[in-house]
Motif scaffolding. Structure first.
Motif, PDB file in Angstrom:
ATOM      1  N   ARG A   1       0.912  -1.301  -0.126  1.00  9.30           N
ATOM      2  CA  ARG A   1       0.024   0.248   0.021  1.00  9.30           C
ATOM      3  C   ARG A   1       0.791   1.132   0.058  1.00  9.30           C
ATOM      4  NH1 ARG A   1      -5.553  -1.143   2.147  1.00  9.30           N
ATOM      5  NH2 ARG A   1      -5.323  -4.081   3.081  1.00  9.30           N
ATOM      6  N   ALA A   2       0.497   1.699   1.011  1.00 15.73           N
ATOM      7  CA  ALA A   2       1.836   3.445   1.094  1.00 15.73           C
ATOM      8  C   ALA A   2       2.593   2.898   1.977  1.00 15.73           C
ATOM      9  CB  ALA A   2       1.283   3.748   1.727  1.00 15.73           C
ATOM     10  N   GLU A   3       2.939   2.090   2.630  1.00 14.12           N
ATOM     11  CA  GLU A   3       4.663   1.338   3.836  1.00 14.12           C
ATOM     12  C   GLU A   3       5.125   0.904   2.927  1.00 14.12           C
ATOM     13  OE1 GLU A   3       4.396  -0.485   7.795  1.00 14.12           O
ATOM     14  OE2 GLU A   3       2.561  -0.589   7.126  1.00 14.12           O
ATOM     15  N   PHE A   4       6.390   1.330   3.414  1.00 15.04           N
ATOM     16  CA  PHE A   4       7.592   0.245   2.492  1.00 15.04           C
ATOM     17  C   PHE A   4       8.436   0.559   4.363  1.00 15.04           C
ATOM     18  CE2 PHE A   4       6.164   4.279   0.312  1.00 15.04           C
ATOM     19  CZ  PHE A   4       6.584   4.015  -1.519  1.00 15.04           C
ATOM     20  N   VAL A   5       8.755  -0.954   3.758  1.00 11.72           N
ATOM     21  CA  VAL A   5       9.546  -1.883   4.470  1.00 11.72           C
ATOM     22  C   VAL A   5      10.559  -2.701   3.869  1.00 11.72           C
ATOM     23  CG1 VAL A   5       8.736  -4.284   6.211  1.00 11.72           C
ATOM     24  CG2 VAL A   5       7.258  -2.569   5.267  1.00 11.72           C
TER      25      VAL A   5
END
Length: 158
Positions: free
Chosen positions: A50-54
């Protein structure tokens, strides 16, 4: 340097090995064990979910712990969409409920890139959530691995 344990099937992928890799990922995610799931990724794997960067296994584990604490009764189906040498694209849907009892079906697409050991080094996921009534659910198997005779997304009209 730690020895790398290969995760077959390895690239370059065929239609059969790409489909096998997608099913293995589905099975692992349906097991909802963040540590186990993280081992399919390179230690420095990068995600956009989604809009999360890991980035990296520790962040993957933390992300999945948060995800499955929020997304209860999680059941996932992945379906191979396309593949090439070391890349696989899948489409997926999963059903879950929140802690207030509201049900959702989340739809999305993932693009995966693998290293030579069969570990995923890049995962890009785009996902949309659709509120559904409990009676609209289509994924009814007991928590865990989807049974082999359960319909796939195409058979369910999803």
């Amino acid at each position: 340097m730690a020895e790398i344990t290969p995760r077959p099937p390895l690239p370059p992928f065929t239609a059969d090995t790409a489909a096998q890799k997608a099913r293995m990922a589905e099975d692992a995610w349906n097991g909802r064990d963040p540590e186990r799931v993280s081992l399919a990724y390179t230690p420095d794997s990068k995600w956009r979910n989604r809009a999360e960067f890991v980035e990296g296994r520790a962040q993957i584990v933390a992300f999945l712990q948060r995800k499955w604490a929020r997304e209860l009764e999680y059941r996932l189906i992945k379906e191979l969409w396309a593949f090439t040498d070391n890349r696989i694209a899948v489409r997926f849907a999963y059903e879950w409920r929140d802690d207030s009892g509201s049900w959702f079906r989340s739809y999305g697409n993932e693009n995966w890139e693998f290293d030579e050991h069969g570990l995923m080094r890049l995962r890009i996921a785009s996902i949309n959530d659709l509120p559904i009534a409990e009676g609209e659910r289509k994924f009814h198997w007991p928590l865990g691995r989807r049974p082999d005779d359960h319909p796939c997304l195409s058979e369910l009209g999803l």
